[in-house]
Motif scaffolding. Structure first.
Motif, mmCIF file in Angstrom:
data_model
loop_
_atom_site.group_PDB
_atom_site.id
_atom_site.type_symbol
_atom_site.label_atom_id
_atom_site.label_comp_id
_atom_site.label_asym_id
_atom_site.label_seq_id
_atom_site.Cartn_x
_atom_site.Cartn_y
_atom_site.Cartn_z
ATOM 1 N N UNK A 154 -4.262 33.031 15.275
ATOM 2 C CA UNK A 154 -2.909 33.079 14.741
ATOM 3 C C UNK A 154 -2.260 31.695 14.767
ATOM 4 N N UNK A 155 -1.649 31.334 13.679
ATOM 5 C CA UNK A 155 -0.904 30.078 13.628
ATOM 6 C C UNK A 155 0.417 30.241 14.379
ATOM 7 N N UNK A 156 0.865 29.167 15.006
ATOM 8 C CA UNK A 156 2.065 29.238 15.838
ATOM 9 C C UNK A 156 3.295 29.671 15.048
ATOM 10 N N UNK B 158 -3.529 36.546 21.099
ATOM 11 C CA UNK B 158 -3.510 36.002 19.748
ATOM 12 C C UNK B 158 -2.851 37.042 18.843
ATOM 13 N N UNK B 159 -1.838 36.654 18.077
ATOM 14 C CA UNK B 159 -1.100 37.641 17.265
ATOM 15 C C UNK B 159 -1.977 38.283 16.200
ATOM 16 N N UNK B 160 -3.083 37.668 15.843
ATOM 17 C CA UNK B 160 -4.001 38.282 14.882
ATOM 18 C C UNK B 160 -4.721 39.478 15.487
ATOM 19 N N UNK B 161 -4.649 39.624 16.802
ATOM 20 C CA UNK B 161 -5.254 40.763 17.487
ATOM 21 C C UNK B 161 -4.245 41.848 17.848
ATOM 22 N N UNK B 162 -2.980 41.636 17.523
ATOM 23 C CA UNK B 162 -1.973 42.649 17.814
ATOM 24 C C UNK B 162 -2.170 43.860 16.915
ATOM 25 N N UNK C 226 -0.635 35.669 8.549
ATOM 26 C CA UNK C 226 -0.511 37.124 8.578
ATOM 27 C C UNK C 226 -0.539 37.625 7.135
ATOM 28 N N UNK C 227 -1.499 38.521 6.836
ATOM 29 C CA UNK C 227 -1.626 39.051 5.480
ATOM 30 C C UNK C 227 -1.354 40.556 5.409
#
Length: 168
Positions: free
Chosen positions: A2-4, A35-39, A50-51
Motif C-alpha cells: 500500500x502506498x502511504x 499493509x492497507x492492501x491486506x485490509x 486502491x482499486x
C-alpha cells in the motif's frame, strides 16, 4: 504494498464515517500495523493504488461529510457501499472517480434525485442504485434517465429496482 497516500486516505475516510462497530466486519479491523492492501474490503493494484473498496453492510450511517478522502482514491475501479444507511443524497464526490467501472449503491439509504453527473462516469459497466428493503426516496426524472442511458455507452448492467421514476 500500500502506498502511504492511499493508507492516509483510507484512514481519513474511516474517521469520517459513522459506523456501528458491532456490525462492521471490515472498517473496525483497519489499523496502522497492517499493509492497507491486506485490509478486508480493500484491494490494490500491483503498484499499491486502491482499486477496489467493498464497504457493503458495514453499518455506516449519517452520510459522507468529507468527500476528499474518497475522491482522493482516484484509481478506484470498484466501489460497493450497499446495505448501509447513509440517509443523505449521493455525494457528488463519488462522481470524481473517473476510473470507476462498478458502482453499487443498492440499499445504501441514499435519498433525493440521482445526480445527473452520474451520466459523466463514462467507464461504468455496472451501476446498481436498486432498493429492495421498504421505502426508498431515491428518484430519477425521465430527462435524467434518458441522459444517463445516452452517455453511459459502456454500461452493461443497470439496476433501478425500487427507484421512484417520474416523467413530465
Amino acid at each position: 504494498q500500500c502506498l502511504e497516500d492511499q493508507r492516509s486516505l483510507l484512514f481519513e475516510l474511516k474517521s469520517d464515517l459513522i459506523f456501528n462497530s458491532t456490525q462492521s466486519l471490515k472498517l473496525v479491523l483497519w489499523n496502522q500495523t497492517q499493509d492497507c492492501c491486506n485490509w478486508d474490503g480493500v484491494e490494490c493494484d500491483g503498484v499499491g493504488h486502491v482499486i477496489n473498496l467493498q464497504l457493503d453492510g458495514e453499518g455506516i450511517s449519517g452520510g459522507i461529510h468529507n468527500m476528499s478522502s474518497l475522491s482522493g482514491l482516484r484509481y478506484l475501479e470498484k466501489l460497493n457501499l450497499a446495505g448501509n444507511d447513509f440517509g443523505s443524497q449521493i455525494p457528488s464526490g463519488i462522481l470524481n472517480l473517473k476510473h470507476l467501472m462498478h458502482l453499487n449503491l443498492s440499499d445504501a439509504g441514499f435519498r433525493g434525485q440521482v445526480p445527473i453527473e452520474v451520466s459523466l462516469m463514462r467507464r461504468l459497466v455496472t451501476l446498481d442504485l436498486s432498493y429492495k428493503l421498504g421505502y426508498n426516496s431515491l428518484e430519477i426524472e425521465d430527462l435524467n434517465l434518458k441522459m444517463l442511458l445516452q452517455n453511459l455507452t459502456g454500461l452493461r448492467e443497470l439496476y433501478l429496482d425500487g427507484i421512484q421514476m417520474s416523467s413530465a
